[in-house]
Design a protein around this motif. Structure first.
Motif, PDB file in Angstrom:
ATOM      1  N   VAL A 241      33.043 -26.562  39.907  1.00 53.63           N
ATOM      2  CA  VAL A 241      33.939 -27.579  40.470  1.00 53.63           C
ATOM      3  C   VAL A 241      34.712 -27.005  41.650  1.00 53.63           C
ATOM      4  CG1 VAL A 241      36.018 -28.930  40.040  1.00 53.63           C
ATOM      5  CG2 VAL A 241      34.169 -28.940  38.365  1.00 53.63           C
ATOM      6  N   TYR A 242      35.259 -25.809  41.474  1.00 48.85           N
ATOM      7  CA  TYR A 242      36.059 -25.216  42.551  1.00 48.85           C
ATOM      8  C   TYR A 242      35.189 -24.650  43.666  1.00 48.85           C
ATOM      9  CZ  TYR A 242      40.298 -25.944  39.907  1.00 48.85           C
ATOM     10  OH  TYR A 242      41.348 -26.537  39.256  1.00 48.85           O
ATOM     11  N   LEU A 243      33.982 -24.200  43.350  1.00 49.01           N
ATOM     12  CA  LEU A 243      33.074 -23.771  44.412  1.00 49.01           C
ATOM     13  C   LEU A 243      32.659 -24.958  45.275  1.00 49.01           C
ATOM     14  CD1 LEU A 243      30.765 -21.150  42.646  1.00 49.01           C
ATOM     15  CD2 LEU A 243      32.513 -20.735  44.386  1.00 49.01           C
ATOM     16  N   ALA A 244      32.523 -26.130  44.660  1.00 48.23           N
ATOM     17  CA  ALA A 244      32.208 -27.342  45.422  1.00 48.23           C
ATOM     18  C   ALA A 244      33.347 -27.672  46.382  1.00 48.23           C
ATOM     19  CB  ALA A 244      31.952 -28.510  44.471  1.00 48.23           C
ATOM     20  N   GLN A 245      34.583 -27.541  45.915  1.00 49.09           N
ATOM     21  CA  GLN A 245      35.730 -27.796  46.793  1.00 49.09           C
ATOM     22  C   GLN A 245      35.809 -26.749  47.904  1.00 49.09           C
ATOM     23  OE1 GLN A 245      39.353 -28.215  44.529  1.00 49.09           O
ATOM     24  NE2 GLN A 245      38.463 -29.666  43.096  1.00 49.09           N
ATOM     25  N   PHE A 246      35.545 -25.499  47.554  1.00 47.53           N
ATOM     26  CA  PHE A 246      35.599 -24.417  48.543  1.00 47.53           C
ATOM     27  C   PHE A 246      34.570 -24.629  49.651  1.00 47.53           C
ATOM     28  CE2 PHE A 246      33.392 -20.400  49.647  1.00 47.53           C
ATOM     29  CZ  PHE A 246      34.354 -19.859  50.492  1.00 47.53           C
ATOM     30  N   THR A 247      33.327 -24.888  49.285  1.00 51.86           N
ATOM     31  CA  THR A 247      32.274 -25.047  50.290  1.00 51.86           C
ATOM     32  C   THR A 247      32.505 -26.278  51.160  1.00 51.86           C
ATOM     33  OG1 THR A 247      30.928 -26.132  48.575  1.00 51.86           O
ATOM     34  CG2 THR A 247      30.505 -23.801  48.995  1.00 51.86           C
ATOM     35  N   GLN A 248      33.019 -27.356  50.558  1.00 49.45           N
ATOM     36  CA  GLN A 248      33.285 -28.548  51.363  1.00 49.45           C
ATOM     37  C   GLN A 248      34.426 -28.304  52.349  1.00 49.45           C
ATOM     38  OE1 GLN A 248      34.484 -32.049  49.226  1.00 49.45           O
ATOM     39  NE2 GLN A 248      34.131 -33.406  50.957  1.00 49.45           N
TER      40      GLN A 248
END
Length: 377
Positions: A241-248
């Motif tokens: 979930v947080y990797l998705a936010q980071f990459t976006q």
């Protein structure tokens, strides 16, 4: 927060009507105080992007959105931003002085103003918060059913221990029956619940209130963050979930031509997940020492081999924006898929857990009855 394009000349005189149950279901519930939530930010940036693309000036757009705001606090905040813009401040700087907005948003909008792409940046910010809200809802959906079932089971068990077990206990006492070990354990547990149940309830309420009061405390957030990552299965889900936010977030900043080091610094301030923040601070230190981004990511356990490999490819081909966009899409899809899998897998285990607890209570109460019937027979 909503507006109608056909009412632009009227500057939003119509407040809009309630959309009924559909709107209620989509409303974000904020407990223990209000704020400009991520759902409101999503609507704000998307509406602002539409208005700017339609040729409306930033002052007119802010005026229209402020007029359509339903909550008084939101309207006052937007009017404060508008008054600063009217007085000559750039929109990004006026936004920065409001505590609900992050440096990530400020720098993104500042770059948009400098490059004449404010409408595009607003649209990207709207998409960012939209995906962030979707990921939050995915986590909520994965945990809601187990939480409801377990809470119901706990209430049922407390009811049985407080009212049902004492009734059986009176029967056993009147017949002077010798009780099995399991029955004696349940009776002692029942007595403990009757004596300390209310204190246990107060302790639970106190823990909830304390958690809300400490939500901004770094040590508390660190304890919760690392604790979640250690939970089997769920820890990997939270990490994605947080990797998705980071990459976006990095994708948006690289699209705005922000240097990668500044992007890492801004994302670390924006995402309030301590394990990721600590990892990004370590990455920042390695970049300052002269290491590449891919090499810097290797030293942290927060980033998997896929992101490291693709970032290395991005550095070699100068496709950083595209690579991070693809990574963001992949992680978002994994979050949605894994949330459905978790819900499907947890459901039978939760039902089995509840069934075992209730069965143990029933067996403990009826076992002496069976023994007495056998003795009489």
């Amino acid at each position: 927060m909503a507006f109608k394009l056909d009412n632009l000349p009227k500057a939003g005189k119509d407040k809009g009507k309630d959309l009924g149950i559909e709107k209620l279901l989509k409303t974000e519930i904020v407990i223990f105080g209000s704020g400009f939530s991520n759902t409101k930010k999503q609507d704000f940036y998307m509406e602002l992007a539409v208005l700017l693309k339609a040729g409306v000036t930033i002052k007119e757009a802010l005026s229209l959105i402020a007029e359509s705001a339903k909550k008084k606090t939101d309207r006052q905040m937007l009017e404060g931003i508008l008054s600063q813009v009217i007085s000559g401040k750039p929109f990004s700087r006026a936004l920065r002085e409001v505590k609900y907005f992050t440096e990530y948003e400020f720098y993104s909008l500042q770059i948009g103003e400098e490059t004449g792409t404010t409408a595009r940046v607003c649209a990207e910010l709207g998409n960012f918060f939209e995906r962030k809200n979707e990921q939050r809802r995915a986590v909520t959906a994965a945990l809601t059913y187990p939480a409801i079932v377990i809470s119901t089971a706990v209430l049922v068990v407390l009811f049985m221990l407080s009212y049902v077990v004492p009734m059986f206990q009176d029967i056993f006492r009147q017949n002077k029956m010798e009780l099995p070990v399991l029955t004696r354990v349940i009776i002692r547990l029942s007595a403990w619940v009757q004596s300390y149940g209310f204190l246990l309830f107060l302790l639970l309420v106190g823990l909830i209130i304390t958690a809300r009061l400490l939500k901004d405390n770094y040590r508390y957030r660190s304890f919760i963050g690392y604790g979640m990552l250690r939970i089997p299965v769920f820890g990997g889900f939270v990490s994605r979930v947080y990797l998705a936010q980071f990459t976006q977030a990095v994708s948006l900043l690289t699209a705005a031509k922000v240097p990668i080091l500044n992007s890492i610094q801004m994302v670390a301030k924006m995402i309030r997940f301590v394990p990721l923040q600590a990892s990004l601070q370590a990455v920042e230190g390695n970049i300052l020492k002269g290491h590449s981004l891919s090499e810097s990511l290797k030293g942290s356990g927060m980033f998997d081999s896929r992101i490291i490999a693709l970032v290395k490819v991005a550095e070699e081909t100068n496709q950083t924006e595209y690579i991070f966009q693809q990574l963001s899409k992949q992680y978002a899809q994994e979050v949605a898929r894994q949330s459905k899998v978790m819900t499907t897998v947890l459901e039978p285990f939760v039902i089995l857990f509840v069934g075992v607890i209730v069965a143990v209570l029933l067996v403990a109460m009826y076992l002496p009855m069976f023994q007495m019937s056998s003795a009489i027979g």
